[in-house]
Structure formats: C-alpha cells, structure tokens
Write a protein that holds these residues in place. Structure first.
Motif, PDB file in Angstrom:
ATOM      1  N   VAL A  57      50.360  69.928  31.029  1.00 47.64           N
ATOM      2  CA  VAL A  57      49.853  69.457  31.916  1.00 47.64           C
ATOM      3  C   VAL A  57      49.143  69.076  31.937  1.00 47.64           C
ATOM      4  CG1 VAL A  57      51.022  66.685  32.404  1.00 47.64           C
ATOM      5  CG2 VAL A  57      52.292  68.434  30.702  1.00 47.64           C
ATOM      6  N   LYS A  58      48.677  70.015  33.783  1.00 51.20           N
ATOM      7  CA  LYS A  58      47.220  69.975  34.158  1.00 51.20           C
ATOM      8  C   LYS A  58      46.486  70.045  33.798  1.00 51.20           C
ATOM      9  CE  LYS A  58      49.037  68.307  38.543  1.00 51.20           C
ATOM     10  NZ  LYS A  58      48.977  67.502  37.856  1.00 51.20           N
ATOM     11  N   LYS A  59      45.963  71.088  32.987  1.00 49.09           N
ATOM     12  CA  LYS A  59      45.165  72.046  32.537  1.00 49.09           C
ATOM     13  C   LYS A  59      44.391  70.569  30.698  1.00 49.09           C
ATOM     14  CE  LYS A  59      46.551  76.632  32.125  1.00 49.09           C
ATOM     15  NZ  LYS A  59      46.793  77.375  30.956  1.00 49.09           N
ATOM     16  N   GLN A  60      45.609  69.793  30.910  1.00 52.75           N
ATOM     17  CA  GLN A  60      44.819  68.799  29.579  1.00 52.75           C
ATOM     18  C   GLN A  60      44.194  67.716  30.316  1.00 52.75           C
ATOM     19  OE1 GLN A  60      48.573  67.670  27.758  1.00 52.75           O
ATOM     20  NE2 GLN A  60      47.644  69.407  26.076  1.00 52.75           N
TER      21      GLN A  60
ATOM     22  N   ILE B 235      43.179  68.625  33.672  1.00 53.76           N
ATOM     23  CA  ILE B 235      41.773  68.963  33.559  1.00 53.76           C
ATOM     24  C   ILE B 235      40.687  68.391  32.689  1.00 53.76           C
ATOM     25  CG2 ILE B 235      40.346  70.874  34.680  1.00 53.76           C
ATOM     26  CD1 ILE B 235      43.234  71.833  35.705  1.00 53.76           C
ATOM     27  N   VAL B 236      40.859  68.920  31.361  1.00 55.34           N
ATOM     28  CA  VAL B 236      39.984  68.254  30.888  1.00 55.34           C
ATOM     29  C   VAL B 236      39.547  66.887  30.598  1.00 55.34           C
ATOM     30  CG1 VAL B 236      39.656  68.783  27.845  1.00 55.34           C
ATOM     31  CG2 VAL B 236      41.107  70.554  29.178  1.00 55.34           C
ATOM     32  N   LYS B 237      40.009  66.612  30.707  1.00 54.58           N
ATOM     33  CA  LYS B 237      40.145  64.501  30.585  1.00 54.58           C
ATOM     34  C   LYS B 237      40.106  64.755  31.728  1.00 54.58           C
ATOM     35  CE  LYS B 237      44.108  63.368  28.199  1.00 54.58           C
ATOM     36  NZ  LYS B 237      45.627  62.507  28.460  1.00 54.58           N
ATOM     37  N   GLN B 238      39.856  65.370  33.152  1.00 58.56           N
ATOM     38  CA  GLN B 238      38.896  64.612  34.278  1.00 58.56           C
ATOM     39  C   GLN B 238      37.431  64.913  34.191  1.00 58.56           C
ATOM     40  OE1 GLN B 238      40.211  62.414  35.996  1.00 58.56           O
ATOM     41  NE2 GLN B 238      38.109  62.651  37.647  1.00 58.56           N
ATOM     42  N   LYS B 239      36.937  66.288  33.079  1.00 59.01           N
ATOM     43  CA  LYS B 239      36.465  67.173  33.097  1.00 59.01           C
ATOM     44  C   LYS B 239      34.989  66.181  32.153  1.00 59.01           C
ATOM     45  CE  LYS B 239      36.717  71.942  33.826  1.00 59.01           C
ATOM     46  NZ  LYS B 239      36.700  73.368  32.759  1.00 59.01           N
ATOM     47  N   ASP B 240      35.886  66.504  31.356  1.00 64.39           N
ATOM     48  CA  ASP B 240      35.108  64.520  30.428  1.00 64.39           C
ATOM     49  C   ASP B 240      35.156  63.730  31.059  1.00 64.39           C
ATOM     50  OD1 ASP B 240      35.624  66.472  28.304  1.00 64.39           O
ATOM     51  OD2 ASP B 240      37.156  65.300  27.458  1.00 64.39           O
ATOM     52  N   ILE B 241      35.685  63.278  31.746  1.00 64.69           N
ATOM     53  CA  ILE B 241      35.055  61.695  32.372  1.00 64.69           C
ATOM     54  C   ILE B 241      33.841  62.418  33.735  1.00 64.69           C
ATOM     55  CG2 ILE B 241      35.817  60.386  34.266  1.00 64.69           C
ATOM     56  CD1 ILE B 241      39.130  60.351  32.850  1.00 64.69           C
ATOM     57  N   LEU B 242      33.849  62.834  34.038  1.00 61.09           N
ATOM     58  CA  LEU B 242      32.890  63.422  35.054  1.00 61.09           C
ATOM     59  C   LEU B 242      31.395  63.848  34.447  1.00 61.09           C
ATOM     60  CD1 LEU B 242      32.400  64.040  37.814  1.00 61.09           C
ATOM     61  CD2 LEU B 242      32.555  66.814  38.087  1.00 61.09           C
ATOM     62  N   GLN B 243      31.600  64.530  32.522  1.00 65.21           N
ATOM     63  CA  GLN B 243      30.455  64.883  32.790  1.00 65.21           C
ATOM     64  C   GLN B 243      30.202  63.365  31.442  1.00 65.21           C
ATOM     65  OE1 GLN B 243      28.526  67.393  31.759  1.00 65.21           O
ATOM     66  NE2 GLN B 243      30.007  67.963  32.876  1.00 65.21           N
ATOM     67  N   THR B 244      30.927  62.384  31.596  1.00 63.83           N
ATOM     68  CA  THR B 244      31.056  61.075  31.126  1.00 63.83           C
ATOM     69  C   THR B 244      29.971  60.671  31.547  1.00 63.83           C
ATOM     70  OG1 THR B 244      32.499  60.854  29.952  1.00 63.83           O
ATOM     71  CG2 THR B 244      31.477  58.929  30.193  1.00 63.83           C
ATOM     72  N   ILE B 245      30.012  60.759  33.539  1.00 63.98           N
ATOM     73  CA  ILE B 245      29.286  59.608  34.368  1.00 63.98           C
ATOM     74  C   ILE B 245      28.366  59.875  34.646  1.00 63.98           C
ATOM     75  CG2 ILE B 245      30.082  58.736  36.994  1.00 63.98           C
ATOM     76  CD1 ILE B 245      32.984  59.236  36.079  1.00 63.98           C
ATOM     77  N   LYS B 246      28.025  61.790  35.009  1.00 61.29           N
ATOM     78  CA  LYS B 246      27.041  62.408  34.931  1.00 61.29           C
ATOM     79  C   LYS B 246      25.923  62.253  34.245  1.00 61.29           C
ATOM     80  CE  LYS B 246      28.690  66.524  37.906  1.00 61.29           C
ATOM     81  NZ  LYS B 246      29.294  67.839  37.725  1.00 61.29           N
ATOM     82  N   ALA B 247      26.719  61.611  32.634  1.00 58.92           N
ATOM     83  CA  ALA B 247      25.824  61.687  31.861  1.00 58.92           C
ATOM     84  C   ALA B 247      24.747  59.803  32.291  1.00 58.92           C
ATOM     85  CB  ALA B 247      26.186  61.555  30.308  1.00 58.92           C
ATOM     86  N   LYS B 248      25.930  59.474  33.014  1.00 61.57           N
ATOM     87  CA  LYS B 248      24.931  57.519  33.249  1.00 61.57           C
ATOM     88  C   LYS B 248      24.338  58.004  33.961  1.00 61.57           C
ATOM     89  CE  LYS B 248      29.411  55.395  31.399  1.00 61.57           C
ATOM     90  NZ  LYS B 248      30.454  53.966  31.905  1.00 61.57           N
TER      91      LYS B 248
END
Length: 191
Positions: free
Chosen positions: A169-172, A174-187
């Motif tokens: 569950v934590k790994k999932q 973490i993956v979601k959080q990485k995606d969110i972080l990538q999205t924010i960095k991209a913005k």
C-alpha cells in the motif's frame, strides 16, 4: 591379647565399622560402671571395674580386641575375673550369660548400623526425589516456554503478512505521490 593366650568370646558384627563398634562398646561398658580405654602401643582396649553381678560378684576387667574385616567387625572379649579368665570349661553358667550379653550387644550394634544405613539411604532417596521434582518442573517450564514461543511465532508471522500488505500500500502511495510531485514540477517548469 597383651595378657598372653586366654580363652574369650568372639562375635562377628556385620555391617559395622570398627570406629562405630568401638564407640558402642565404650558406651555399653559405661552401663556397667566401667571405664574403657585403649591400651598404649597395643590394639587392645581395657574396660576396668566392670560390674556384672551375673558374671562376677566382684568388679572385673574386660579386654577387647576389634578386628575389621570386609564382612564386618570381629569383637573378641576376654574377661579377667581376677583369679582366672572366664571360659566355658570352668564357668559354664557364667559363660552362657556372657555369651548372651555379648550376642545382645552385637545384635544391638548390628541393628543400629542398619538403622543408620536406612537413615543415610533415606536421605539420599529424599535428595534424589527433590532433584527429580526439580527436573520435572524444569521440563514443564521448557514446554511452557515452547508454547509461548509458538504463539509469539504465530503472532509475528501474522504481523509479517500485515506488514507486507502495508508495504505494498505504501509503495502505491509513494508512486502516486511521485506522480503528483512530477505533475507539480512540470507546472512549475512552464513558468
């Protein structure tokens, strides 16, 4: 005997030690008012002023020799009545009484030795029983420890399964959080 060759009485006391028989003889002679002592440079013991009216009307001296053997102790008693030593050829009745007295003494010492052996072996048995009881208690504790350990192992195995699920569950997350972080960095990178 230090007084030459004389007739005497001999009895075997099985199961006795020379030390115990000598000590018992000294106590036995005290009952008849005698004082017993070891004669110098000899193996003989002398009991002086023995008062046994059934053997002699006057006090007499009894010489004793204790011979230790693997079977027990031979007790040799020579009774100096003053004029002669007690012997069955000259004093049939008195010799019979003396034989009875010596035989009774031997029997009493033998019984005392056996009672001591019973007591000593009883103590050993009690000690062995206590040791056995202690070993049984340890065995019960070991079994209890094993059962407690088995229960703990089952708890830990269940905890491991829960932990594996929690890690997934934590790994999932973490993956979601990485995606969110990538999205924010991209913005942030557009500006």
């Amino acid at each position: 005997m230090n007084e030459g060759k004389n007739r005497g009485l001999q009895v075997m006391i099985p199961e006795g030690s020379q030390k115990d028989v000598t000590k018992s003889w000294t106590s036995f002679m005290k009952k008849y008012g005698a004082k017993t002592f070891k004669m110098k440079r000899l193996d003989d013991y002398a009991s002086t002023e023995v008062n046994m009216p059934s053997i002699s009307s006057a006090p007499f001296t009894a010489y004793t020799i204790f011979n230790n053997t693997p079977e027990g102790v031979y007790l040799n008693v020579f009774m100096d009545l003053g004029t002669s030593y007690l012997n069955s050829a000259l004093n049939t009745e008195k010799s019979a009484v003396a034989k009875t007295v010596i035989a009774t003494f031997a029997k009493d010492v033998f019984i005392a030795a056996l009672n001591k052996e019973v007591k000593d072996n009883g103590k050993k048995l009690d000690k062995l029983n206590m040791e056995q009881s202690s070993l049984e208690n340890l065995n019960a504790q070991y079994h209890q420890n094993i059962e407690s350990a088995k229960a703990l192992i089952e708890q830990r195995e269940a905890a491991i399964e829960t932990n594996v699920v929690s890690q997934n569950v934590k790994k999932q997350e973490i993956v979601k959080q990485k995606d969110i972080l990538q999205t924010i960095k991209a913005k942030l990178g557009k500006y």
